[in-house]
Design a protein around this motif. Structure first.
Motif, short mmCIF file in Angstrom:
data_model
loop_
_atom_site.label_atom_id
_atom_site.label_comp_id
_atom_site.label_asym_id
_atom_site.label_seq_id
_atom_site.Cartn_x
_atom_site.Cartn_y
_atom_site.Cartn_z
N ASP A 102 -33.19 22.67 47.29
CA ASP A 102 -33.68 21.29 47.36
C ASP A 102 -35.20 21.28 47.50
N ASN A 103 -35.76 20.13 47.77
CA ASN A 103 -37.21 19.99 47.87
C ASN A 103 -37.79 20.70 49.08
N GLU A 104 -36.98 20.99 50.07
CA GLU A 104 -37.42 21.71 51.26
C GLU A 104 -37.24 23.22 51.11
N LYS A 105 -36.85 23.62 49.90
CA LYS A 105 -36.59 25.04 49.58
C LYS A 105 -35.43 25.60 50.41
N ALA A 106 -34.56 24.72 50.83
CA ALA A 106 -33.33 25.15 51.51
C ALA A 106 -32.32 25.55 50.44
N PHE A 152 -19.44 14.07 44.98
CA PHE A 152 -19.98 13.57 46.24
C PHE A 152 -21.50 13.62 46.15
N VAL A 153 -22.12 12.48 46.46
CA VAL A 153 -23.58 12.36 46.38
C VAL A 153 -24.12 12.36 47.80
N LEU A 154 -25.00 13.33 48.10
CA LEU A 154 -25.63 13.42 49.41
C LEU A 154 -27.08 13.00 49.28
N ASN A 155 -27.41 11.86 49.85
CA ASN A 155 -28.79 11.40 49.90
C ASN A 155 -29.43 11.98 51.14
N SER A 156 -30.38 12.89 50.94
CA SER A 156 -30.98 13.61 52.06
C SER A 156 -32.00 12.74 52.78
N LYS A 178 -34.40 16.18 42.19
CA LYS A 178 -35.60 16.27 43.04
C LYS A 178 -36.31 14.93 43.17
N GLU A 179 -36.27 14.11 42.11
CA GLU A 179 -37.00 12.85 42.14
C GLU A 179 -36.48 11.92 43.24
N ASN A 180 -35.19 11.90 43.45
CA ASN A 180 -34.60 10.99 44.44
C ASN A 180 -34.03 11.73 45.64
N ASN A 181 -34.28 13.03 45.70
CA ASN A 181 -33.91 13.84 46.87
C ASN A 181 -32.41 13.71 47.20
N ARG A 182 -31.60 13.92 46.19
CA ARG A 182 -30.15 13.82 46.42
C ARG A 182 -29.41 14.93 45.69
N PRO A 192 -24.03 4.93 35.26
CA PRO A 192 -25.35 4.46 35.70
C PRO A 192 -25.52 4.67 37.20
N LEU A 193 -26.55 5.39 37.57
CA LEU A 193 -26.72 5.73 38.98
C LEU A 193 -27.05 4.53 39.86
N ASN A 194 -27.72 3.55 39.32
CA ASN A 194 -28.15 2.42 40.15
C ASN A 194 -26.97 1.59 40.64
N THR A 195 -25.83 1.69 39.98
CA THR A 195 -24.67 0.91 40.41
C THR A 195 -23.66 1.74 41.19
N ILE A 196 -23.60 3.05 40.92
CA ILE A 196 -22.55 3.84 41.58
C ILE A 196 -23.03 4.50 42.86
N THR A 197 -24.34 4.61 43.06
CA THR A 197 -24.83 5.27 44.28
C THR A 197 -25.48 4.33 45.26
N GLN A 198 -25.65 3.06 44.87
CA GLN A 198 -26.29 2.11 45.77
C GLN A 198 -25.28 1.04 46.17
N SER A 199 -25.29 0.69 47.44
CA SER A 199 -24.39 -0.36 47.94
C SER A 199 -25.02 -1.72 47.67
N SER A 200 -24.16 -2.71 47.53
CA SER A 200 -24.63 -4.07 47.29
C SER A 200 -25.38 -4.59 48.52
N LYS A 201 -26.51 -5.27 48.26
CA LYS A 201 -27.29 -5.83 49.34
C LYS A 201 -26.70 -7.15 49.84
N GLU A 202 -25.83 -7.75 49.03
CA GLU A 202 -25.21 -9.00 49.43
C GLU A 202 -24.13 -8.74 50.47
N LYS A 203 -24.01 -9.68 51.40
CA LYS A 203 -22.97 -9.58 52.43
C LYS A 203 -21.64 -9.93 51.80
N GLN A 204 -20.78 -8.94 51.64
CA GLN A 204 -19.50 -9.15 50.99
C GLN A 204 -18.38 -8.64 51.89
#
Length: 1024
Positions: A545-549, A599-603, A585-589, A650-662
């Motif tokens: 990763d970006n931390e060279k781990a 499984f997507v790990l957002n560091s 590396k761009e989004n550190n995940r 598309p990553l913007n829909t599958i890795t991000q939760s909706s900001k609306e209260k649902q």
């Protein structure tokens, strides 16, 4: 008429052309619980359940199972083609049945109302309209109208008033004038397509004047009534009338086809969306008549209608394949159709030109260019062996097959011609020279390879690591040879990673992680399995990763992160088979490919502290299968190599939760008490035997595909209640043998994205204790016990009191007898003294005085006898008795004393006093005080006076006093001992015991200033 509605669609679906990409559907058929594979329409009710109308009945779906309803369940007909919900939570169905029926969401039952008009049995129902709470207007196919009283279950024919008969339109509007009394097919379709709108009797948005050209109506195809607008469509245009304005769009502006012709426009369950069907295109438009989603893929299916539910999942109702469902996220995914879903994509990588290299299990190599053009690399060799790995440098590419052979060729030759590599066999123990400017196929038992430079590679077979050098197309193996696992058999290398800064080689073998230090061609071997036992397990992949781990994926033991020699386990992935690791590396995940999806790990790095958020990508997001072999990211898209081809998401829909209260709906489906179904309430008052509960529930999230987490807690009024949330895997929770008390059942659910369920009111169960454990019963028992105790003591006290009373009565009788005896004892005393006086008179020959004395004595005796029969006598009688007695004593002792009886005026002569009480004191005053006085001047004074409630009697004499009288008595030779004082005291005690009469007696010795006795004073106080 139903066939007319669908004929355009049928024509459309037989003329579509193939497109390159299609999403992955979930397919529900009869095998899953549908009544039929021919599904007309879908509908979502106000609770969130999905309903499906078919030619063989109705199905209700909760995301887990279908609930089927047919004539066996009381339906009048199985061929049902539409439904809508009214304001009273009743779902009405359109069919060819000769009866009207609905499903009541409140009681969970179907209700059927027969059609009494036989002549109308052959016409089907076009529409229901709510006139009031329980009055429905029914529009039949022949323009007949019925009024249905739902409560009374009666139908009647209604007269048609076009000006008022909603939803029929016959007024002064341009629309009505244009068509006059004609009833077009597309006009009736407005009733069925706008069923949900019409059943609620929403206002039609109809303009009185129109700026639409007359030619528009000549080619009219469809009309739809919405709550806020009316949609008109002809062959080449679509018009929305909203807010008193017309918005018209030409079809050629919406479709890429050269001359698009509209076939049909349909509702899709979302008022802001409509499905547009042309002869060779299918797409969704929004409320601004803008194309927002292409549905080219429906050309592959024989579709009746589509439906978007509350989560924006897409449902395709087909004629022969049941239901096809795309989640809202999967709708944005794509499956590359050029690569068959029967082919497994084994590896993905990206070169410096942003091209994606694809290797499959049949030895094919594909290259997907930046502009999404796919090229299959043609190799003039027969190598039907899975591709294991593809690596790149800036100028070269290396393909590694599973048979441990590899191919090296310049990137410049990609897509230019057929590749005809020349075979070159290299050996680890000697140099092999080859000069060729083209590509080469190297026969070498290579398990892994890493570019060090453009001409230097680090290669490994099962047992050794060596350097492969390329100097001006001359290849040879460096003499450096490192053993992978010294002095150990059966160890095979799977993966390799080289740390360039520290010159460390990490190897992942079938027996764990190894670490080799390179220092001037001298190797130092460290087996990590001695440091961390888990690392003795099979290693499948590496990534940094970006931390060279260093990230380590294992074969069945999850994922670890190594940073500064310290391992960190990802507990959510424990026990999983890790196929591939890819770090963006761009989004550190980190993307972890497993046999259970991605499984997507957002560091989140905070100094030396490592944290992360994890999200799963599964079938719900559009994966064709959970078996994922490799991933790579390009331009905001995730390319996924699976065992069923290549997918893009598309990553913007599958890795991000909706900001609306649902929230997702959470339904309590059933509550069983002692295995018996009950009506669902929020409060249950149960007896102590009803202590076995089974609560059935479901959260309605169709995109989650059963991947919903449920938590519950049961709060109790009993001690030590558990307030923590607990997970439950099944769709029900049982509680057995609950103790008496108050319980509150709380439930929550989370869908695949972590969206919580809508909060529901806790269900309260009050399990009453058996009557012998209730407070009132305990109080009753305690009261009874206390009453028994009180009764016992009362009876005992009563008995004791009775015995005491009996004893007292006996004592009284004894006292009375004693008193009588005492009084009897007083009589001889009087008689003795009187006879002594008479004797004295006779002896002295004083006959007259003896006679006088005897006369008075007899009279005194008569009075005494009368008084002795009574306990009390009047004061007047006592005065007379005392006077006679004193007179006798005066006769006895001539001239010795005088007397006076004085009664104060406030004293009543009727006051009763004990009989014979005063005589002994008077006798003592005379016989022991006055008779011994020398000067014969003795004086006896008796006085009665009143002091409130006390009668005071004072007997006072001026005799010699008690002391001197006692001295004289002691010298006397007479043996008689007077007991008058003693008898009097006993009488007083008896009177107090028997009559509660209190009498106080005090005797005072009178003395002069020289302390010489001058008499005695007796004070008798009688309390009245």
């Amino acid at each position: 008429m139903k066939k007319l509605l669908l004929i355009y669609f049928l024509y459309l679906l037989t003329t579509q052309k193939n497109f390159a990409q299609t999403p992955h559907f979930r397919n529900y058929t009869v095998d899953d619980g549908l009544p039929s594979s021919h599904v007309y329409r879908a509908f979502q009710d106000s609770k969130g359940f999905m309903w499906f109308c078919t030619d063989k009945g109705i199905a209700r779906f909760d995301g887990y199972k279908f609930e089927k309803f047919t004539t066996k369940n009381g339906l009048p007909n199985n061929d049902i083609w539409h439904c809508a919900e009214d304001s009273q939570q009743r779902i009405w169905f359109l069919s060819y049945a000769n009866a009207f029926f609905y499903f009541d969401l409140k009681d969970g039952k179907f209700h059927v109302i027969e059609n009494p008009y036989k002549e109308l049995h052959d016409t089907h129902i076009w529409c229901y309209v709510s006139e009031s709470k329980n009055i429905m207007k029914i529009i039949l196919g022949q323009r007949d109208i019925l009024l249905l009283d739902v409560e009374k279950k009666k139908a009647s024919i209604a007269a048609i008033n076009y000006a008022e008969s909603y939803p029929l339109i016959k007024n002064n509007s341009f629309f009505s004038k244009k068509y006059n009394n004609r009833l077009e097919v597309w006009h009736l379709r407005a009733f069925s397509e706008g069923f949900q709108h019409n059943i609620l009797k929403k206002q039609h948005i109809i303009q009185s004047k129109s700026n639409i050209q007359p030619e528009f109506w000549d080619k009219a195809v469809s009309i739809i009534f919405d709550d806020d607008k009316t949609i008109y469509a002809n062959n080449d245009s679509i018009c929305f009338f909203k807010n008193k304005k017309n918005v018209t769009r030409r079809l050629k502006d919406l479709s890429p086809s050269p001359s698009p012709q509209l076939s049909l426009i349909l509702n899709v369950g979302n008022i802001n969306r409509k499905l547009v069907l042309t002869e060779d295109d299918a797409f969704v438009i929004n409320e601004n008549i803008e194309r927002i989603k292409s549905l080219d893929f429906i050309k592959n299916f024989n579709v009746n209608t589509i439906y978007f539910d509350n989560e924006n999942n897409l449902w395709l109702c087909t004629k022969n394949r049941g239901l096809l469902m795309l989640s809202s996220q999967a709708l944005k995914s794509e499956i590359l159709s050029e690569i068959s879903n029967e082919i497994s994509v084994t590896t993905l990588t990206k070169d410096k030109y942003d091209r994606i290299w694809i290797g499959d299990n049949q030895g094919h190599i594909y290259i997907l260019t930046k502009d999404n053009k796919l090229y299959l690399q043609h190799l003039n060799i027969n190598k039907n062996i899975p591709i294991k790995k593809i690596v790149h440098s800036t100028t070269k590419a290396i393909i590694l097959w599973n048979d441990a052979s590899m191919m090296l060729f310049p990137l410049s030759e990609v897509n230019t011609k057929n590749l005809t590599p020349k075979t070159l066999k290299l050996e680890f123990n000697k140099t092999t020279v080859h000069q060729n400017n083209s590509n080469i196929l190297i026969g070498l038992n290579v398990k892994n390879i890493i570019f060090l430079t453009e001409n230097l590679f680090l290669i490994a077979n099962s047992l050794h690591i060596s350097l492969l050098k390329d100097y001006f197309n001359t290849f040879f193996i460096d003499y450096l040879k490192l053993s992978i696992h010294p002095n150990s058999r059966g160890v095979k290398t799977n993966v390799m990673y080289f740390n360039r800064e520290k010159h460390i080689i990490f190897t992942g073998t079938n027996k764990g992680l190894q670490k080799i230090y390179l220092n001037k061609k001298v190797a130092k071997f460290i087996p990590y399995n001695k440091v961390l036992p888990i690392l003795s397990k099979p290693i499948s992949c590496f990534e940094t990763d970006n931390e060279k781990a260093l990230w380590v994926g294992t074969d069945g033991y999850g994922v670890y992160r190594f940073y500064r020699e310290k391992p960190f386990e990802i507990p959510e992935l424990s026990g999983m088979i890790i196929n591939h690791l890819y770090f963006e590396k761009e989004n550190n995940r980190l993307f972890v490919s497993t046999n259970e999806g991605i499984f997507v790990l957002n560091s989140i790095i905070k100094g030396h502290h490592f944290a992360y958020k994890i999200k799963r990508i599964s079938l719900a997001q559009g994966l064709p299968t959970l078996e994922v072999n490799s991933t790579v990211v390009r331009d905001g898209k995730l390319f996924v190599g699976t065992s069923k081809g290549l997918a893009t998401l598309p990553l913007n829909t599958i890795t991000q939760s909706s900001k609306e209260k649902q929230y997702i709906p959470l339904i309590i489906k059933n509550i069983k008490i002692n295995r018996q179904d009950t009506t669902i309430h929020t409060l249950y008052n149960l007896n102590y035997r009803q202590n076995n509960l089974d609560i059935e529930f479901v959260a309605l999230s169709f995109k989650s595909d059963k991947n919903i987490k449920y938590n519950y807690k049961m709060l109790s009024s009993n001690d030590n209640t558990d307030t923590a949330w607990h997970s439950v895997q099944d769709l029900h929770k049982e509680f057995s043998l609950l103790a008496s008390g108050k319980y509150e059942f709380h439930l929550q659910g989370f869908d695949i994205d972590g969206t919580p369920s809508q909060p529901i009111k806790p269900i309260t169960f009050i399990i009453n204790p058996p009557f012998w454990q209730t407070l009132w019963f305990k109080t009753f028992i305690v009261s009874v016990i206390l009453a028994l105790i009180i009764l016992y003591f009362f009876i005992r006290t009563k008995n004791i009191k009775k015995k005491e009373e009996e004893k007292t009565e006996i004592n009284k009788k004894f006292a009375e007898l004693e008193l009588q005896a005492l009084q009897a004892q007083m009589n001889p005393h009087f008689v003795f003294n009187a006879l002594s006086a008479i004797q004295n008179f006779i002896l002295n020959n004083n006959t007259e005085e003896a006679t006088n004395f005897l006369s008075k004595f007899s009279r005194l005796m008569r009075l005494f006898l009368e008084s002795s029969r009574n306990k009390y006598i009047a004061l007047s009688e006592e005065k007379v008795l005392l006077e006679y007695y004193i007179q006798l004593e005066e006769l006895r002792f001539k001239g010795k004393f005088t007397s006076k009886i004085q009664i104060d005026t406030e004293v009543s002569l009727d006051t009763e006093i004990p009989s014979m009480l005063l005589q002994p004191f008077v006798e003592n005053a005379i016989n022991h005080g006055l008779v011994y006085k020398e000067n014969n001047d003795g004086f006896l004074h008796i006085q009665f006076k009143q002091d409130e409630n006390k009668l005071i009697c004072i007997i006072e004499d001026n005799g010699i006093g008690r002391q001197k009288a006692a001295e004289i008595k002691s010298k006397s030779l007479k043996p008689y001992k007077s007991r008058s004082t003693e008898i009097t005291e006993e009488r007083l005690r008896s009177l107090e015991l028997i009559e509660n009469t209190k009498i106080e007696v005090s005797i005072i010795d009178k003395q002069d200033t020289n302390q010489t006795a001058i008499g005695t004073k007796v004070m008798i106080v009688m309390y009245l």
